[in-house]
Design a protein around this motif. Structure first.
Motif, PDB file in Angstrom:
ATOM      1  N   MET A 187      57.826  46.150  99.523  1.00 37.29           N
ATOM      2  CA  MET A 187      58.808  46.536  98.612  1.00 37.29           C
ATOM      3  C   MET A 187      58.512  47.583  97.699  1.00 37.29           C
ATOM      4  O   MET A 187      57.292  47.573  97.377  1.00 37.29           O
ATOM      5  CB  MET A 187      59.152  45.271  97.891  1.00 37.29           C
ATOM      6  CG  MET A 187      59.891  44.207  98.714  1.00 37.29           C
ATOM      7  SD  MET A 187      60.159  42.727  97.952  1.00 37.29           S
ATOM      8  CE  MET A 187      61.871  43.070  97.414  1.00 37.29           C
ATOM      9  N   LEU A 196      64.035  49.009  93.717  1.00 41.48           N
ATOM     10  CA  LEU A 196      64.743  48.219  95.015  1.00 41.48           C
ATOM     11  C   LEU A 196      65.920  49.101  95.570  1.00 41.48           C
ATOM     12  O   LEU A 196      66.880  48.679  95.748  1.00 41.48           O
ATOM     13  CB  LEU A 196      65.333  46.849  94.727  1.00 41.48           C
ATOM     14  CG  LEU A 196      64.208  45.974  94.427  1.00 41.48           C
ATOM     15  CD1 LEU A 196      64.481  44.623  93.802  1.00 41.48           C
ATOM     16  CD2 LEU A 196      63.207  45.616  95.645  1.00 41.48           C
ATOM     17  N   CYS A 197      65.590  50.444  95.965  1.00 39.03           N
ATOM     18  CA  CYS A 197      66.270  51.291  96.401  1.00 39.03           C
ATOM     19  C   CYS A 197      67.651  51.842  95.526  1.00 39.03           C
ATOM     20  O   CYS A 197      68.610  52.431  95.984  1.00 39.03           O
ATOM     21  CB  CYS A 197      66.910  50.716  97.875  1.00 39.03           C
ATOM     22  SG  CYS A 197      65.454  50.143  98.719  1.00 39.03           S
ATOM     23  N   GLU A 207      59.429  39.232  96.627  1.00 39.83           N
ATOM     24  CA  GLU A 207      58.624  39.860  97.607  1.00 39.83           C
ATOM     25  C   GLU A 207      58.073  38.862  98.501  1.00 39.83           C
ATOM     26  O   GLU A 207      57.720  38.825  99.836  1.00 39.83           O
ATOM     27  CB  GLU A 207      57.693  40.783  97.020  1.00 39.83           C
ATOM     28  CG  GLU A 207      56.938  41.598  98.120  1.00 39.83           C
ATOM     29  CD  GLU A 207      56.073  42.574  97.460  1.00 39.83           C
ATOM     30  OE1 GLU A 207      54.942  43.277  97.973  1.00 39.83           O
ATOM     31  OE2 GLU A 207      56.040  43.048  96.325  1.00 39.83           O
ATOM     32  N   TRP A 263      66.539  45.824 100.456  1.00 36.53           N
ATOM     33  CA  TRP A 263      65.187  46.320 101.032  1.00 36.53           C
ATOM     34  C   TRP A 263      64.580  45.764 102.517  1.00 36.53           C
ATOM     35  O   TRP A 263      64.168  46.370 102.885  1.00 36.53           O
ATOM     36  CB  TRP A 263      64.420  45.273  99.876  1.00 36.53           C
ATOM     37  CG  TRP A 263      62.856  45.405 100.185  1.00 36.53           C
ATOM     38  CD1 TRP A 263      61.964  46.518 100.247  1.00 36.53           C
ATOM     39  CD2 TRP A 263      62.122  44.386 100.939  1.00 36.53           C
ATOM     40  NE1 TRP A 263      60.730  46.429 100.840  1.00 36.53           N
ATOM     41  CE2 TRP A 263      60.851  44.928 101.258  1.00 36.53           C
ATOM     42  CE3 TRP A 263      62.345  43.097 101.372  1.00 36.53           C
ATOM     43  CZ2 TRP A 263      59.729  44.387 101.776  1.00 36.53           C
ATOM     44  CZ3 TRP A 263      61.226  42.417 102.057  1.00 36.53           C
ATOM     45  CH2 TRP A 263      59.898  43.017 102.252  1.00 36.53           C
TER      46      TRP A 263
END
Length: 183
Positions: free
Chosen positions: A5, A49-50, A118, A151
């Motif tokens: 991650m 996280l993107c 995670e 993710w």
């Protein structure tokens, strides 16, 4: 295949003075003041996280341990509720360009929770690698499920969907070839 991650807790993005920063800081300070808490909020845009998010970090300096625990709540329910309210309230009737995603944090709770997420995701992927058709991850808030959807689906071989109804809704991880319809 091991997937990591990406979490940039120190990765402050330079987006100038995005309207969501000032709006979020002011809103959360007012909500906390209405609750009888005189605390400052530090607001900044971060990538995690993107996605880009306006992080609203509650300064714990004027809070005792009991107040901090109450603001986080059992299993993070209170801080998650504050975050949900921030995202809904602060984006009502706001032009699309000024809308923002908000993350509310206190005393590193989000980063600690990120480590737990995670670990849960890696355990689910390990179950798939061991031959299971799917792996379920229960006990997540809607925001946490959304984070893990983003993710995990960065891995081209994996897919996710949610199953069940709140409060028992959970995330399911599977190989793309085995994707089941969402409910």
């Amino acid at each position: 295949m091991k997937t990591h991650m990406v979490y940039a807790s120190s990765g402050v993005l330079h987006m100038g003075n995005h309207p969501s920063v000032d709006r979020g800081k002011q809103w959360l300070e007012q909500v906390l003041a209405l609750s009888g808490l005189d605390v400052a909020v530090v607001a900044e845009i971060r990538e995690s996280l993107c996605e880009h998010s306006c992080w609203l970090e509650i300064d714990p300096t004027n809070l005792n341990e009991a107040q901090q625990s109450a603001l986080i709540g059992e299993n993070g329910h209170v801080i998650d509720a504050l975050q949900y309210l921030a995202n809904v309230t602060l984006n009502l009737d706001v032009p699309e360009a000024d809308k923002g995603a908000y993350t509310v944090d206190l005393s590193g709770y989000r980063e600690a929770r990120h480590q737990v997420l995670e670990t849960l995701a890696e355990a689910a992927i390990a179950k798939l690698n061991a031959g299971n058709q799917e792996a379920e991850i229960p006990g997540l808030s809607a925001a946490e499920r959304r984070q893990l959807h983003h993710w995990i689906e960065q891995n081209e071989e994996l897919s996710t969907f949610s199953r069940g109804q709140e409060p028992e809704r959970h995330l399911v991880v599977c190989r793309k070839a085995a994707v089941a319809p969402t409910e």
